[in-house]
Write a protein that holds these residues in place. Structure first.
Motif, PDB file in Angstrom:
ATOM      1  N   HIS A 156     -50.349 148.087  70.883  1.00  0.00           N
ATOM      2  CA  HIS A 156     -49.273 147.164  70.193  1.00  0.00           C
ATOM      3  C   HIS A 156     -48.109 147.636  70.418  1.00  0.00           C
ATOM      4  CE1 HIS A 156     -52.714 145.271  68.964  1.00  0.00           C
ATOM      5  NE2 HIS A 156     -53.339 146.130  68.582  1.00  0.00           N
ATOM      6  N   CYS A 166     -50.636 138.098  70.390  1.00  0.00           N
ATOM      7  CA  CYS A 166     -51.414 139.816  69.823  1.00  0.00           C
ATOM      8  C   CYS A 166     -52.469 139.073  69.233  1.00  0.00           C
ATOM      9  CB  CYS A 166     -50.941 140.299  70.087  1.00  0.00           C
ATOM     10  SG  CYS A 166     -51.692 142.035  70.155  1.00  0.00           S
ATOM     11  N   CYS A 168     -51.909 140.817  66.827  1.00  0.00           N
ATOM     12  CA  CYS A 168     -51.906 141.906  65.594  1.00  0.00           C
ATOM     13  C   CYS A 168     -50.754 140.919  65.186  1.00  0.00           C
ATOM     14  CB  CYS A 168     -51.375 142.765  66.073  1.00  0.00           C
ATOM     15  SG  CYS A 168     -50.011 142.600  67.461  1.00  0.00           S
ATOM     16  N   CYS A 173     -47.192 142.258  73.152  1.00  0.00           N
ATOM     17  CA  CYS A 173     -48.006 143.900  73.003  1.00  0.00           C
ATOM     18  C   CYS A 173     -48.796 143.692  74.485  1.00  0.00           C
ATOM     19  CB  CYS A 173     -48.859 143.540  71.386  1.00  0.00           C
ATOM     20  SG  CYS A 173     -48.476 143.134  70.279  1.00  0.00           S
TER      21      CYS A 173
HETATM   22 ZN   LIG Z   1     -50.281 143.329  69.311  1.00  0.00          ZN
END
Ligand SMILES: [Zn+2]
Length: 311
Positions: A156, A166, A168, A173
């Motif tokens: 990440h 992403c 996240c 990332c």
């Molecule tokens: Zn990420």
């Protein structure tokens, strides 16, 4: 001394009784329940089963997600509805043995450091190329956990500004460009382009999609389109390793996950990109690259080895 290691994966829970040399004495695999209460119960049941047959000192549990510094609470998990979940307390109440929770990539990295490709070095970085990119950092022979227990999320780091979204919540990332999923996406893009993508396009026409293992098989068969897809993801990961070298100066990078089964076909373009990305290349000492050895068992072996320790 025997300990239990349990690796909670997206589809399977893999558990084993592990000796102090990293050897698996007995092993078990069950499907991962989607319901969180059923999942915790499945882990309890597995540990109790092992405990009934062996003299077990502690239990280590590996799971994807952010684990707190005390290795007790799952702060955040990408695939399971855990939010600040006190998993250690829940499992200890059910199992009746000390339980240690670990990030799955940390557990796998630790297993490679202790018993696999990382034996004999003190400073190692492991990258796992699965659906995403997992990371583990061993410095001075210890897992580097950071101030809150959640360091080494190497997948990440921002690799491309304003890049792909992403899971996240961020954009660009590394794992969007260097994972098994990225390999599939690149293979699809090359199939769309025609030319060297002809075999990939034919495979997609026949099967509806291009799986990671299908790309790997085409790479090994010498297909130029599949080789180009692999070169792109290997280059992304190699470039990132140049950056990790600048920050951490490891002696060794260990590459794991499904894509790593391609061995030198992955490592060669990766090493080339790594060297091109190194500050001061030519004068500076460089790291070596190795493929992970413990493959599917690394998570459970590492979780067992770390259980009940200060590491
Ligand atoms: Zn990420």
């Amino acid at each position: 001394m025997l300990k239990v290691g349990i690796d909670i994966g997206g589809t399977k829970i893999a558990g084993g009784v592990v000796d102090s040399d990293g050897g698996i004495v007995e092993q078990l695999r069950v499907d991962t329940p989607t319901d969180t209460a059923a999942l915790a119960q499945a882990v309890v049941d597995m540990a109790r089963y092992f405990r009934a047959g062996h003299e077990v000192a502690a239990v280590g549990v590996a799971a994807a997600g952010f684990i707190d510094r005390d290795r007790a609470t799952v702060i955040h998990a990408p695939n399971i509805a855990w939010h600040n979940e006190p998993l250690k307390a829940t499992l200890e109440a059910g199992i009746g043995l000390p339980v240690t929770i670990e990030n799955d990539a940390n557990a796998a990295g630790w297993a490679e450091f202790r018993f696999g490709a990382g034996r004999g070095v003190d400073h190692m970085v492991m990258l796992t190329m699965g659906t995403g990119v997992g990371g583990a950092i061993v410095l001075d022979g210890k897992l580097f956990r950071g101030g809150h227990g959640i360091a080494a999320e190497l997948g990440h780091i921002r690799f491309i500004r304003e890049g792909l979204l992403c899971g996240c919540g961020q954009r660009g990332c590394l794992e969007q460009y260097a994972s098994g999923r990225a390999l599939q996406r690149e293979a699809g893009a090359i199939a769309d382009e025609g030319g060297i993508g002809a075999a990939l396009a034919a495979h997609r026409a026949e099967h509806g999609s291009i799986s990671g293992p299908a790309v790997s098989r085409l790479v090994l068969a010498g297909d130029p389109g599949a080789a180009e897809a692999l070169r792109r993801v290997a280059t992304a990961l190699g470039e990132a390793c140049g950056g990790f070298q600048a920050v951490l100066d490891p002696q060794l990078f260990v590459i794991g996950g499904g894509v790593a089964q391609l061995g030198d076909a992955l490592l060669e373009p990766m090493r080339l990109a790594y060297e091109r990305s190194l500050p001061g290349y030519g004068d500076r000492p460089v790291a070596t690259f190795a493929i992970a050895r413990l493959v599917n068992d690394a998570g459970l072996i590492g979780a067992a080895d770390l259980a009940g320790t200060e590491a």
